[in-house]
Motif scaffolding. Structure first.
Motif, short mmCIF file in Angstrom:
data_model
loop_
_atom_site.label_atom_id
_atom_site.label_comp_id
_atom_site.label_asym_id
_atom_site.label_seq_id
_atom_site.Cartn_x
_atom_site.Cartn_y
_atom_site.Cartn_z
N GLY A 26 -13.89 54.29 -17.58
CA GLY A 26 -14.19 54.87 -16.27
C GLY A 26 -13.53 54.00 -15.21
N SER A 27 -13.58 54.48 -13.96
CA SER A 27 -13.00 53.66 -12.89
C SER A 27 -13.79 52.37 -12.70
CB SER A 27 -12.96 54.46 -11.58
OG SER A 27 -12.00 55.49 -11.68
N ASP A 28 -15.09 52.43 -13.00
CA ASP A 28 -15.90 51.20 -12.87
C ASP A 28 -15.38 50.10 -13.77
OD1 ASP A 28 -16.76 52.88 -14.98
OD2 ASP A 28 -18.72 51.91 -15.05
N ALA A 29 -14.88 50.48 -14.96
CA ALA A 29 -14.34 49.47 -15.87
C ALA A 29 -13.10 48.81 -15.26
CB ALA A 29 -13.99 50.11 -17.21
N LEU A 30 -12.30 49.62 -14.56
CA LEU A 30 -11.09 49.07 -13.90
C LEU A 30 -11.49 48.21 -12.70
CD1 LEU A 30 -8.94 52.29 -14.29
CD2 LEU A 30 -8.60 50.11 -15.49
N VAL A 31 -12.54 48.62 -12.00
CA VAL A 31 -13.04 47.79 -10.89
C VAL A 31 -13.51 46.44 -11.44
CG1 VAL A 31 -14.88 47.55 -9.16
CG2 VAL A 31 -13.64 49.72 -9.38
N SER A 32 -14.20 46.47 -12.57
CA SER A 32 -14.68 45.20 -13.16
C SER A 32 -13.51 44.27 -13.48
CB SER A 32 -15.48 45.45 -14.44
OG SER A 32 -16.65 46.17 -14.12
N LEU A 33 -12.42 44.84 -13.97
CA LEU A 33 -11.25 44.00 -14.27
C LEU A 33 -10.68 43.42 -12.98
CD1 LEU A 33 -9.55 46.24 -16.99
CD2 LEU A 33 -10.72 44.05 -17.34
N ALA A 34 -10.66 44.23 -11.91
CA ALA A 34 -10.16 43.73 -10.61
C ALA A 34 -11.08 42.65 -10.05
CB ALA A 34 -10.02 44.89 -9.63
N VAL A 35 -12.38 42.83 -10.26
CA VAL A 35 -13.36 41.83 -9.79
C VAL A 35 -13.12 40.50 -10.51
CG1 VAL A 35 -15.82 41.26 -9.83
CG2 VAL A 35 -15.06 43.51 -9.03
N ASP A 36 -12.85 40.56 -11.81
CA ASP A 36 -12.54 39.32 -12.56
C ASP A 36 -11.28 38.66 -12.00
OD1 ASP A 36 -14.67 39.86 -14.17
OD2 ASP A 36 -13.50 40.61 -15.87
N LEU A 37 -10.27 39.49 -11.72
CA LEU A 37 -9.03 38.92 -11.17
C LEU A 37 -9.29 38.27 -9.81
CD1 LEU A 37 -6.45 41.79 -11.96
CD2 LEU A 37 -6.65 39.57 -13.11
N ALA A 38 -10.14 38.90 -9.01
CA ALA A 38 -10.46 38.35 -7.68
C ALA A 38 -11.14 36.99 -7.84
CB ALA A 38 -11.35 39.31 -6.91
N ALA A 39 -12.06 36.89 -8.78
CA ALA A 39 -12.76 35.61 -9.00
C ALA A 39 -11.76 34.54 -9.41
CB ALA A 39 -13.84 35.79 -10.07
N ARG A 40 -10.85 34.92 -10.30
CA ARG A 40 -9.85 33.94 -10.76
C ARG A 40 -8.92 33.51 -9.63
NH1 ARG A 40 -7.55 36.61 -15.78
NH2 ARG A 40 -9.59 37.52 -16.08
N ALA A 41 -8.70 34.44 -8.67
CA ALA A 41 -7.81 34.13 -7.53
C ALA A 41 -8.57 33.42 -6.42
CB ALA A 41 -7.18 35.42 -7.02
#
Ligand code: KMH
Ligand code: ZN
Length: 272
Positions: free
Chosen positions: A240-255
């Motif tokens: 779902g799009s939520d799964a893609l949002v979760s991946l973006a949230v992880d990337l944001a944390a790493r950045a």
């Protein structure tokens, strides 16, 4: 310190189908649920299209009204952005059907282009007309930029007074017929961006997450979701799009980028 990042979820576009990924939402109830799930996963804004129950693209006001009502009934304060791009081949009148009460932003596509094997028509008088309707309805425009010349159109709109701050710029990169999603292209586009503004990248297909990572590193905002990309990883469909949002949230944390809440996103975007 970089601004907080607005993650926008584009939960369904006009083109993707359930045959390609069974998680693609069609009915207003399904689209609203996908939007609420994306908000719960960390999205501050949702970019909305609508569909008929059989999957055909719709810009019908009643579909958008129902989606927005359901999102609010679920208790979500996510920023609501409605597409005025609709689907290739729709008239401008039809495309404007999405700008219903409850919308806070509307897209403004800045030029005609090849869109896959079709042509996405955005003649300059039509762009001016859509910009005027957004202004009348006090909606913050999100300018969709698919190619470098569209930034010249943005500048022209500003010079002629058809557009004024606040507005947001979304670089949609990787559409076949538009500019490809490369770091070189992003850096070139950013040089041509009028100041002051804020911007985001929506990378298409396999470029979605790499472009999100680049936007995060360069201080921009990000758009992810099934409209632009159906896969969570190579060969793995997103649930779902939520799964893609979760991946973006992880990337944001790493950045090291904090997530903007919807209220913070409204302040950044200038939504009254
Ligand atoms: N469906 C594309 C032809 C927008 O939402 O404003 C146009 C589009 C842009 O999706
Ligand atoms: Zn769209």
């Amino acid at each position: 310190m970089a601004e907080k990042v607005i993650v926008t979820a584009a939960v369904v576009g006009a083109e993707v189908t359930r045959e390609q990924n069974p998680a693609v939402p069609y009915t207003p109830a399904e689209i609203a649920r996908a939007a609420v799930d994306a908000w719960r996963a960390g999205a501050a804004a949702v970019h909305l299209h609508a569909r008929w129950p059989d999957g055909r693209a719709s810009q019908r006001p009643e579909h958008f009204r129902e989606i927005i009502d359901r999102i609010r009934q679920a208790g979500s304060d996510v920023v609501i952005q409605c597409s005025t791009g609709g689907a290739v081949g729709m008239s401008v009148d039809e495309r404007l059907g999405s700008l219903v009460d409850g919308a806070e932003m509307g897209t403004l596509n800045l030029g005609t282009m090849n869109f896959g094997d079709e042509v996405f028509q955005n003649a300059r008088p039509d762009i001016v007309r859509i910009a005027g309707r957004l202004r009348e309805r006090r909606l913050v425009p999100e300018c969709e930029v698919y190619d470098a010349g569209m930034l010249d159109t943005l500048r022209w709109l500003l010079e002629k007074g058809h557009l004024a701050a606040p507005y947001h710029v979304q670089f949609v990169l990787g559409v076949p017929g538009g500019m490809s999603a490369s770091e070189r292209n992003v850096r070139f586009l950013l040089e041509g961006l009028p100041e002051p503004t804020h911007w985001s990248i929506a990378g298409v297909g396999r470029f979605q997450l790499p472009m999100a990572e680049l936007a995060l590193a360069l201080g921009g905002h990000v758009r992810v979701g099934l409209e632009d990309n159906l896969y969570a990883a190579k060969g793995v469909l997103a649930k779902g799009s939520d799964a893609l949002v979760s991946l973006a949230v992880d990337l944001a944390a790493r950045a090291g980028r904090e997530l903007a809440t919807p209220a913070e996103a409204r302040r950044i975007l200038g939504i009254a």
